[in-house]
Scaffold this active site. Structure first.
Site, PDB file in Angstrom:
ATOM      1  N   ASP A   6       0.868  -1.178   0.000  1.00  0.00           N
ATOM      2  CA  ASP A   6       0.000   0.000   0.000  1.00  0.00           C
ATOM      3  C   ASP A   6       0.905   1.227   0.000  1.00  0.00           C
ATOM      4  O   ASP A   6       2.099   1.127   0.290  1.00  0.00           O
ATOM      5  CB  ASP A   6      -0.899  -0.016   1.255  1.00  0.00           C
ATOM      6  CG  ASP A   6      -1.787   1.217   1.322  1.00  0.00           C
ATOM      7  OD1 ASP A   6      -2.388   1.586   0.297  1.00  0.00           O
ATOM      8  OD2 ASP A   6      -1.871   1.838   2.407  1.00  0.00           O
ATOM      9  N   SER A   7       0.305   2.372  -0.271  1.00  0.00           N
ATOM     10  CA  SER A   7       1.070   3.614  -0.193  1.00  0.00           C
ATOM     11  C   SER A   7       1.477   3.934   1.250  1.00  0.00           C
ATOM     12  O   SER A   7       2.344   4.772   1.462  1.00  0.00           O
ATOM     13  CB  SER A   7       0.221   4.762  -0.753  1.00  0.00           C
ATOM     14  OG  SER A   7      -1.022   4.811  -0.078  1.00  0.00           O
ATOM     15  N   CYS A  68      -3.790  -0.996  -1.940  1.00  0.00           N
ATOM     16  CA  CYS A  68      -4.049   0.416  -2.221  1.00  0.00           C
ATOM     17  C   CYS A  68      -5.040   0.539  -3.388  1.00  0.00           C
ATOM     18  O   CYS A  68      -4.803   0.006  -4.470  1.00  0.00           O
ATOM     19  CB  CYS A  68      -2.725   1.077  -2.579  1.00  0.00           C
ATOM     20  SG  CYS A  68      -2.848   2.815  -2.983  1.00  0.00           S
ATOM     21  N   GLU A 144      -5.462   9.854   9.109  1.00  0.00           N
ATOM     22  CA  GLU A 144      -4.053   9.752   9.546  1.00  0.00           C
ATOM     23  C   GLU A 144      -3.782  10.619  10.782  1.00  0.00           C
ATOM     24  O   GLU A 144      -2.811  10.390  11.493  1.00  0.00           O
ATOM     25  CB  GLU A 144      -3.112  10.143   8.399  1.00  0.00           C
ATOM     26  CG  GLU A 144      -3.269   9.224   7.206  1.00  0.00           C
ATOM     27  CD  GLU A 144      -1.999   8.494   6.810  1.00  0.00           C
ATOM     28  OE1 GLU A 144      -0.923   9.037   7.018  1.00  0.00           O
ATOM     29  OE2 GLU A 144      -2.130   7.352   6.296  1.00  0.00           O
ATOM     30  N   CYS A 173     -11.092   3.333  -0.843  1.00  0.00           N
ATOM     31  CA  CYS A 173      -9.800   3.820  -0.327  1.00  0.00           C
ATOM     32  C   CYS A 173      -9.525   3.079   0.975  1.00  0.00           C
ATOM     33  O   CYS A 173     -10.453   2.823   1.762  1.00  0.00           O
ATOM     34  CB  CYS A 173      -9.882   5.320  -0.062  1.00  0.00           C
ATOM     35  SG  CYS A 173      -8.422   6.013   0.721  1.00  0.00           S
ATOM     36  N   HIS A 175      -8.403   3.996   3.689  1.00  0.00           N
ATOM     37  CA  HIS A 175      -8.664   4.724   4.930  1.00  0.00           C
ATOM     38  C   HIS A 175     -10.152   4.853   5.266  1.00  0.00           C
ATOM     39  O   HIS A 175     -10.517   5.078   6.414  1.00  0.00           O
ATOM     40  CB  HIS A 175      -8.075   6.135   4.842  1.00  0.00           C
ATOM     41  CG  HIS A 175      -6.585   6.176   4.865  1.00  0.00           C
ATOM     42  ND1 HIS A 175      -5.805   5.480   3.964  1.00  0.00           N
ATOM     43  CD2 HIS A 175      -5.718   6.837   5.685  1.00  0.00           C
ATOM     44  CE1 HIS A 175      -4.535   5.708   4.236  1.00  0.00           C
ATOM     45  NE2 HIS A 175      -4.451   6.521   5.267  1.00  0.00           N
TER      46      HIS A 175
HETATM   47  N1  DGL Z   1      -3.920   3.906   0.051  1.00  0.00           N
HETATM   48  C1  DGL Z   1      -4.561   4.931  -0.758  1.00  0.00           C
HETATM   49  C2  DGL Z   1      -5.799   4.340  -1.436  1.00  0.00           C
HETATM   50  O1  DGL Z   1      -6.357   3.347  -1.001  1.00  0.00           O
HETATM   51  C3  DGL Z   1      -4.933   6.147   0.072  1.00  0.00           C
HETATM   52  C4  DGL Z   1      -3.764   6.970   0.517  1.00  0.00           C
HETATM   53  C5  DGL Z   1      -3.014   7.612  -0.616  1.00  0.00           C
HETATM   54  O2  DGL Z   1      -3.507   8.577  -1.237  1.00  0.00           O
HETATM   55  O3  DGL Z   1      -1.912   7.146  -0.903  1.00  0.00           O
HETATM   56  O4  DGL Z   1      -6.219   4.865  -2.437  1.00  0.00           O
END
Ligand code: DGL
Length: 248
Positions: A6-7, A68, A144, A173, A175
């Site tokens: 993931d990011s 992600c 976050e 997403c 989050h």
């Molecule tokens: N993990 C990213 C997503 O699910 C969200 C956070 C980001 O913008 O990197 O799209």
């Protein structure tokens, strides 16, 4: 062993579902140094995703999960073309489930929404439904910051979502599942699809690959302490042994 990337830490919300369903053994990479992906271009997202996959493959994994949503939206085809191990993304399972409804809304990062990845996948299963898409860029920094359920988060959700009139909302997403309660306060009667949960539930036919003994090894490209602290919130429990790595 499953490689998940993931990011950042958010993908642990996907790991939680893989662990609950399969007790998977997971090597997780959170590219926190380069987060967010959701504001970046396709070329950058694909480049980062390839570097993440290379790192995981060097750890001898049997499959990759792209937790992600932004990376799944832009890079899944490139990754599948490049590597011959199974690669799973979070977009298709959530889109397939949503396609059972006539009136669908998708929320995600700016990049995910502009990619139209969800829209295209939903259309594959349902050609007649109404689909609305909305970027909710402030949700990631709010989560976050640990602002899961306060007045500011509620006001933000209200501003983004107050006029949504759909049967189902895809939380597109990593989050957003943490904001379920706030979202339900704004739009109480809507069905919510958590893309990580939809992915885990779609994987029963790969049980042999995903079943494990529940081990989790985490790598981050930035602060280990911050990763562990934030990660608790996404995974729903404490965990140890975060390691630092440099993808360059
Ligand atoms: N993990 C990213 C997503 O699910 C969200 C956070 C980001 O913008 O990197 O799209």
């Amino acid at each position: 062993m499953i490689g998940v990337f993931d990011s950042g830490v958010g993908g642990l919300s996907v790991v939680k579902h893989l662990m609950n369903r399969f007790n998977s053994d997971i090597i997780y990479l959170g590219d926190t140094a380069r987060l967010p992906y959701g504001t970046k271009s396709k070329d950058t997202i694909v480049k980062y995703s390839i570097q993440n996959a290379e790192f995981l493959i060097s750890k001898d994994i049997d499959a990759i999960v792209v937790a992600c949503n932004t990376a799944s939206s832009f890079a899944i085809d490139e990754l599948r073309e490049k590597y011959d191990i199974p690669i799973f993304g979070v977009v298709e399972p959530a889109a397939k489930r949503a396609a059972e409804f006539d009136n669908i809304c998708v929320i995600g990062t700016q990049a995910t929404i502009s990619s139209n990845a969800y829209l295209k996948k939903i259309r594959k299963y349902n050609n007649n439904c109404k689909i609305e898409q909305r970027a909710c860029p402030l949700f990631v920094p709010l989560v976050e910051s640990g602002w899961i359920d306060n007045e500011i988060t509620y006001m933000t959700a209200k501003r983004y979502l107050f006029d949504i009139n759909c049967g189902v909302l895809i939380l597109g997403c990593t989050h957003y599942p943490l904001l379920k309660d706030v979202i339900r306060k704004v739009i109480p009667k809507i069905e919510l699809i958590d893309s990580g949960e939809a992915l885990a539930e779609s994987l029963d036919e790969y049980k042999d690959v995903f079943q494990g003994s529940g081990s989790l090894e985490c790598y981050t490209t930035d602060s280990k302490e911050k990763f562990a602290e934030l990660g608790k919130m996404f995974l729903g429990k404490k965990f140890n042994g975060v390691r630092l790595t440099d993808l360059n």
